[in-house]
Design a protein around this motif. Structure first.
Motif, PDB file in Angstrom:
ATOM      1  N   CYS A  98     -54.328 -26.078  41.957  1.00 43.73           N
ATOM      2  CA  CYS A  98     -53.449 -25.437  40.985  1.00 43.73           C
ATOM      3  C   CYS A  98     -54.114 -25.457  39.615  1.00 43.73           C
ATOM      4  CB  CYS A  98     -52.105 -26.159  40.895  1.00 43.73           C
ATOM      5  SG  CYS A  98     -51.158 -26.101  42.415  1.00 43.73           S
ATOM      6  N   VAL A  99     -54.065 -24.322  38.947  1.00 41.10           N
ATOM      7  CA  VAL A  99     -54.575 -24.208  37.584  1.00 41.10           C
ATOM      8  C   VAL A  99     -53.404 -23.762  36.720  1.00 41.10           C
ATOM      9  CG1 VAL A  99     -56.222 -23.065  36.062  1.00 41.10           C
ATOM     10  CG2 VAL A  99     -56.869 -23.598  38.412  1.00 41.10           C
ATOM     11  N   GLU A 100     -53.085 -24.572  35.707  1.00 41.18           N
ATOM     12  CA  GLU A 100     -51.939 -24.293  34.847  1.00 41.18           C
ATOM     13  C   GLU A 100     -52.383 -24.083  33.406  1.00 41.18           C
ATOM     14  OE1 GLU A 100     -49.509 -27.771  35.228  1.00 41.18           O
ATOM     15  OE2 GLU A 100     -48.864 -27.262  37.251  1.00 41.18           O
ATOM     16  N   ASP A 101     -51.557 -23.354  32.662  1.00 41.33           N
ATOM     17  CA  ASP A 101     -51.792 -23.243  31.223  1.00 41.33           C
ATOM     18  C   ASP A 101     -50.476 -23.481  30.491  1.00 41.33           C
ATOM     19  OD1 ASP A 101     -50.285 -20.874  31.048  1.00 41.33           O
ATOM     20  OD2 ASP A 101     -52.036 -19.596  31.089  1.00 41.33           O
ATOM     21  N   GLN A 102     -50.557 -23.479  29.188  1.00 43.41           N
ATOM     22  CA  GLN A 102     -49.366 -23.703  28.372  1.00 43.41           C
ATOM     23  C   GLN A 102     -49.048 -22.491  27.520  1.00 43.41           C
ATOM     24  OE1 GLN A 102     -50.349 -27.298  26.247  1.00 43.41           O
ATOM     25  NE2 GLN A 102     -50.026 -28.571  28.049  1.00 43.41           N
ATOM     26  N   GLY A 103     -49.463 -21.328  27.966  1.00 46.43           N
ATOM     27  CA  GLY A 103     -49.234 -20.087  27.234  1.00 46.43           C
ATOM     28  C   GLY A 103     -47.820 -19.568  27.433  1.00 46.43           C
ATOM     29  N   PRO A 104     -47.626 -18.280  27.193  1.00 42.54           N
ATOM     30  CA  PRO A 104     -46.288 -17.699  27.278  1.00 42.54           C
ATOM     31  C   PRO A 104     -45.802 -17.438  28.703  1.00 42.54           C
ATOM     32  CG  PRO A 104     -47.872 -16.021  26.687  1.00 42.54           C
ATOM     33  CD  PRO A 104     -48.609 -17.334  26.698  1.00 42.54           C
ATOM     34  N   GLY A 105     -46.650 -17.623  29.684  1.00 40.71           N
ATOM     35  CA  GLY A 105     -46.266 -17.325  31.064  1.00 40.71           C
ATOM     36  C   GLY A 105     -46.510 -15.865  31.394  1.00 40.71           C
ATOM     37  N   LEU A 106     -46.049 -15.465  32.554  1.00 38.45           N
ATOM     38  CA  LEU A 106     -46.256 -14.105  33.053  1.00 38.45           C
ATOM     39  C   LEU A 106     -44.940 -13.338  32.979  1.00 38.45           C
ATOM     40  CD1 LEU A 106     -48.224 -15.187  36.235  1.00 38.45           C
ATOM     41  CD2 LEU A 106     -49.211 -14.160  34.188  1.00 38.45           C
ATOM     42  N   SER A 107     -44.956 -12.190  32.336  1.00 40.58           N
ATOM     43  CA  SER A 107     -43.750 -11.364  32.282  1.00 40.58           C
ATOM     44  C   SER A 107     -43.465 -10.811  33.678  1.00 40.58           C
ATOM     45  CB  SER A 107     -43.931 -10.215  31.294  1.00 40.58           C
ATOM     46  OG  SER A 107     -44.834  -9.262  31.813  1.00 40.58           O
ATOM     47  N   PRO A 108     -42.224 -10.436  33.949  1.00 42.58           N
ATOM     48  CA  PRO A 108     -41.913  -9.846  35.263  1.00 42.58           C
ATOM     49  C   PRO A 108     -42.754  -8.605  35.561  1.00 42.58           C
ATOM     50  CG  PRO A 108     -39.890 -10.420  34.119  1.00 42.58           C
ATOM     51  CD  PRO A 108     -41.018 -10.624  33.137  1.00 42.58           C
ATOM     52  N   GLN A 109     -43.042  -7.804  34.527  1.00 43.03           N
ATOM     53  CA  GLN A 109     -43.834  -6.587  34.736  1.00 43.03           C
ATOM     54  C   GLN A 109     -45.272  -6.930  35.131  1.00 43.03           C
ATOM     55  OE1 GLN A 109     -42.108  -7.312  31.913  1.00 43.03           O
ATOM     56  NE2 GLN A 109     -40.442  -5.835  31.936  1.00 43.03           N
ATOM     57  N   VAL A 110     -45.839  -7.941  34.515  1.00 41.41           N
ATOM     58  CA  VAL A 110     -47.206  -8.354  34.843  1.00 41.41           C
ATOM     59  C   VAL A 110     -47.232  -9.017  36.209  1.00 41.41           C
ATOM     60  CG1 VAL A 110     -49.082  -9.925  34.204  1.00 41.41           C
ATOM     61  CG2 VAL A 110     -47.998  -8.505  32.463  1.00 41.41           C
ATOM     62  N   ARG A 111     -46.289  -9.907  36.478  1.00 47.26           N
ATOM     63  CA  ARG A 111     -46.257 -10.593  37.783  1.00 47.26           C
ATOM     64  C   ARG A 111     -46.186  -9.607  38.936  1.00 47.26           C
ATOM     65  NH1 ARG A 111     -42.002 -15.105  38.578  1.00 47.26           N
ATOM     66  NH2 ARG A 111     -43.008 -15.283  40.586  1.00 47.26           N
ATOM     67  N   ALA A 112     -45.436  -8.536  38.751  1.00 49.61           N
ATOM     68  CA  ALA A 112     -45.260  -7.547  39.822  1.00 49.61           C
ATOM     69  C   ALA A 112     -46.560  -6.835  40.184  1.00 49.61           C
ATOM     70  CB  ALA A 112     -44.201  -6.528  39.420  1.00 49.61           C
ATOM     71  N   ARG A 113     -47.491  -6.748  39.244  1.00 53.17           N
ATOM     72  CA  ARG A 113     -48.723  -5.980  39.469  1.00 53.17           C
ATOM     73  C   ARG A 113     -49.994  -6.815  39.403  1.00 53.17           C
ATOM     74  NH1 ARG A 113     -49.355  -0.997  35.998  1.00 53.17           N
ATOM     75  NH2 ARG A 113     -50.820  -0.585  37.666  1.00 53.17           N
ATOM     76  N   LEU A 114     -49.860  -8.102  39.211  1.00 54.96           N
ATOM     77  CA  LEU A 114     -50.982  -8.978  38.897  1.00 54.96           C
ATOM     78  C   LEU A 114     -52.155  -8.874  39.869  1.00 54.96           C
ATOM     79  CD1 LEU A 114     -51.696 -11.078  36.756  1.00 54.96           C
ATOM     80  CD2 LEU A 114     -50.736 -12.810  38.262  1.00 54.96           C
ATOM     81  N   PHE A 115     -51.878  -8.702  41.135  1.00 53.72           N
ATOM     82  CA  PHE A 115     -52.947  -8.682  42.140  1.00 53.72           C
ATOM     83  C   PHE A 115     -53.323  -7.271  42.584  1.00 53.72           C
ATOM     84  CE2 PHE A 115     -50.949 -12.897  42.519  1.00 53.72           C
ATOM     85  CZ  PHE A 115     -52.051 -13.670  42.242  1.00 53.72           C
ATOM     86  N   GLU A 116     -52.847  -6.258  41.868  1.00 58.42           N
ATOM     87  CA  GLU A 116     -53.231  -4.876  42.173  1.00 58.42           C
ATOM     88  C   GLU A 116     -54.643  -4.617  41.631  1.00 58.42           C
ATOM     89  OE1 GLU A 116     -50.588  -1.947  40.603  1.00 58.42           O
ATOM     90  OE2 GLU A 116     -48.820  -2.900  41.501  1.00 58.42           O
TER      91      GLU A 116
END
Length: 70
Positions: free
Chosen positions: A3-21
């Motif tokens: 697992c690799v974690e960060d402390q940024g703003p996280g992933l928006s729903p729009q980005v999460r939906a397309r992240l692996f495209e």
């Protein structure tokens, strides 16, 4: 599992939906091809594993690599 974690703003729903495209990127034109996560997930799937992304409850994102035991 890795697992690799960060402390940024996280992933928006729009980005999460397309992240692996393939070719999806949040970077400006000319600064990224959008292939890194798509290729990584594809390679891990070929070895029976997976790559996932989620938001941490306390904020930030977490990417998890899983592979089957040998």
């Amino acid at each position: 599992m890795i697992c690799v974690e960060d402390q940024g703003p996280g992933l928006s729903p729009q980005v999460r939906a397309r992240l692996f495209e393939p070719f999806f990127t949040t970077r400006p034109p000319g600064e990224g091809t959008g292939l890194g996560l798509a290729v990584s997930k594809h390679l891990l799937k070929q070895f029976g594993g997976d790559l996932t992304a989620d938001n941490r409850p306390e904020g930030g994102a977490v990417f998890t690599i899983s592979l089957p035991a040998p």
